[in-house]
Design an enzyme around this catalytic site. Sequence first.
Site, PDB file in Angstrom:
ATOM      1  N   HIS A  13      -0.537   2.305  11.669  1.00 48.22           N
ATOM      2  CA  HIS A  13       0.384   3.414  11.475  1.00 48.22           C
ATOM      3  C   HIS A  13       0.605   4.198  12.755  1.00 48.22           C
ATOM      4  O   HIS A  13      -0.321   4.404  13.530  1.00 48.22           O
ATOM      5  CB  HIS A  13      -0.230   4.372  10.427  1.00 48.22           C
ATOM      6  CG  HIS A  13       0.721   5.356   9.843  1.00 48.22           C
ATOM      7  ND1 HIS A  13       0.297   6.530   9.247  1.00 48.22           N
ATOM      8  CD2 HIS A  13       2.071   5.363   9.733  1.00 48.22           C
ATOM      9  CE1 HIS A  13       1.340   7.190   8.792  1.00 48.22           C
ATOM     10  NE2 HIS A  13       2.432   6.507   9.083  1.00 48.22           N
ATOM     11  N   HIS A  49      -5.665  12.108  14.452  1.00 45.11           N
ATOM     12  CA  HIS A  49      -4.659  11.192  14.976  1.00 45.11           C
ATOM     13  C   HIS A  49      -3.364  11.990  15.034  1.00 45.11           C
ATOM     14  O   HIS A  49      -2.743  12.257  14.007  1.00 45.11           O
ATOM     15  CB  HIS A  49      -4.522   9.965  14.078  1.00 45.11           C
ATOM     16  CG  HIS A  49      -5.829   9.247  13.846  1.00 45.11           C
ATOM     17  ND1 HIS A  49      -6.220   8.780  12.610  1.00 45.11           N
ATOM     18  CD2 HIS A  49      -6.834   8.947  14.701  1.00 45.11           C
ATOM     19  CE1 HIS A  49      -7.406   8.202  12.721  1.00 45.11           C
ATOM     20  NE2 HIS A  49      -7.810   8.306  13.973  1.00 45.11           N
ATOM     21  N   HIS A  97       0.864  -1.170   0.000  1.00 45.45           N
ATOM     22  CA  HIS A  97       0.000   0.000   0.000  1.00 45.45           C
ATOM     23  C   HIS A  97       0.902   1.222   0.000  1.00 45.45           C
ATOM     24  O   HIS A  97       1.760   1.373   0.864  1.00 45.45           O
ATOM     25  CB  HIS A  97      -0.880  -0.033   1.261  1.00 45.45           C
ATOM     26  CG  HIS A  97      -2.006   0.944   1.261  1.00 45.45           C
ATOM     27  ND1 HIS A  97      -1.819   2.308   1.331  1.00 45.45           N
ATOM     28  CD2 HIS A  97      -3.348   0.761   1.208  1.00 45.45           C
ATOM     29  CE1 HIS A  97      -2.992   2.910   1.322  1.00 45.45           C
ATOM     30  NE2 HIS A  97      -3.935   1.996   1.245  1.00 45.45           N
ATOM     31  N   HIS A 105      -3.066   4.434  14.802  1.00 48.22           N
ATOM     32  CA  HIS A 105      -4.361   4.425  14.116  1.00 48.22           C
ATOM     33  C   HIS A 105      -4.301   3.404  12.992  1.00 48.22           C
ATOM     34  O   HIS A 105      -3.248   2.858  12.685  1.00 48.22           O
ATOM     35  CB  HIS A 105      -4.725   5.819  13.596  1.00 48.22           C
ATOM     36  CG  HIS A 105      -3.675   6.435  12.715  1.00 48.22           C
ATOM     37  ND1 HIS A 105      -2.598   7.112  13.229  1.00 48.22           N
ATOM     38  CD2 HIS A 105      -3.518   6.456  11.376  1.00 48.22           C
ATOM     39  CE1 HIS A 105      -1.823   7.536  12.241  1.00 48.22           C
ATOM     40  NE2 HIS A 105      -2.364   7.143  11.093  1.00 48.22           N
ATOM     41  N   GLU A 122      -2.371  13.863  11.709  1.00 48.54           N
ATOM     42  CA  GLU A 122      -3.327  13.641  10.623  1.00 48.54           C
ATOM     43  C   GLU A 122      -4.745  14.015  11.065  1.00 48.54           C
ATOM     44  O   GLU A 122      -5.315  13.359  11.930  1.00 48.54           O
ATOM     45  CB  GLU A 122      -3.300  12.166  10.193  1.00 48.54           C
ATOM     46  CG  GLU A 122      -1.915  11.646   9.832  1.00 48.54           C
ATOM     47  CD  GLU A 122      -1.930  10.173   9.451  1.00 48.54           C
ATOM     48  OE1 GLU A 122      -3.022   9.602   9.289  1.00 48.54           O
ATOM     49  OE2 GLU A 122      -0.841   9.593   9.320  1.00 48.54           O
TER      50      GLU A 122
HETATM   51 FE   FE2 Z   1      -1.715   7.564   9.094  1.00 52.60          FE
END
Ligand code: FE2
Length: 465
Positions: A346, A376, A303, A382, A352
């Site tokens: 992550h 976050h 990803h 998260h 974020e």
């Molecule tokens: Fe992230």
Amino acid sequence: MESTVSDARPSFPVDLEYQSGFGNSFSSEAIAGALPGNQNSPLVCPYGLYAEQISGTSFTTPRKLNQRSWLYRVKPSVTHEPFKPRIPEHERLVSEFDESNSYATPTQLRWKPVEVPVTPTDFIDGLYTVCGAGSSYLRHGFAVHMYTANKSMDNCAFCSADGDFLIVPQEGRLWITTECGRLQVSPGEIVVIPQGFRFAVDLPDGPSRGYAAEIFGTHFQLPDLGPIGANGLAASRDFLTPVAWFDHVSRPGYTIVQKFGGKLFTAKQDFSPFNVAAWHGNYVPYKYDLSKFCPYNTVLIDHADPSINTVLTAPTDRPGVALLDFVIFPPRWLVAEHTFRPPYYHRNCMSEFMGLIYGGYEAKADGFLPGGASLHSCMTPHGPDTITYEATIANGNEPGPRRISNTMAFMFESCLMPRVCPWALESPFRDHDYYQCWIGLKSHFTSPEETQLDVDGDGEVEGSR
Ligand code: FE2
């Protein structure tokens, strides 16, 4: 067909004109010949207009980053009564984040969509800061705002001396009148109003909601494309800047509402600030249709990091470190083989803030709704919720590509650690159970011994070591 929105401004035509490009040296005339041809500040401007420069960067900023425009207007902006603190005071705008007005928290935060008020509320009164960092005074920082409104601004214009506004409407179109002309911005589009520009927001659809990032001390750029090459992501030609449009009738009691250091000040004048008959320059408002974005991503495994979907970036002095990136998660194909296709789990040195314009978000099965938001912060864990993880593992990837459709999520990502405003923490729309979406993630770990002994994988141990 035109409908009446405000007594102060005529309605927008359905076929508004724009100029195309990003960072161009634009020029536009509402009256032919209004733009001086050979110099910026003639002794007498055509039609008796006043010449006025608006500087978006210091005079001596290197040419490739220098931004300024020349406006030719019926009366200059300076023609107003003194600024006074606005009454009543707006109590939910912050531009200098410290312990007196905001809180530090590493907790994952999420909000449901805030309801649009019933009482008449315009864009200014409906705007409130959610979080941010730094200081507009020190020209380094950002604020994340949201708005809910139901009423057009009347006989007044807004202006932020603090920073550029990147507005993301989620519900309801915005008819934005600026000194450079008019923009219609629909959900699914964004608009950037640079620091210092005066603008008025009409709401032709009534109830309206959206997000806004404000950046202090820099401006948005297109990201470098690196190995992607010369094309892809957001294309310059899809950014649209207004053409000159002006209003020169008398406007008694007109009010300029200026945001300065997070506080609002008002000044009275007897004319509209949208009295610019011609202009030229590269410091301009612009809009962008997110459906024009050309996404790139993995075509085999894994990803990509979300930076691959950066629409605009506001840089710091450190290479590759953004004061604020605007990143989208648009409809696209997922094609990765033997890969966990939803976003990975992550922890990030950046912070974020996410919003959702329409549809769903691939990492959350429920709870993250259009008009809602999440934060976050720096190094806060998260990732996909339990339902998404379990469904993905249980079902595996669909054979072949899968198209993610009907979605437009976005992220404001910053290197600064945001502080959160008390009204956001105490909001009745805050989802205090957000953590529950991950709490059910269970261990799927199988020890090497178990793995070796459970030879046929039926959960029973065969033999002994
Ligand atoms: Fe992230």
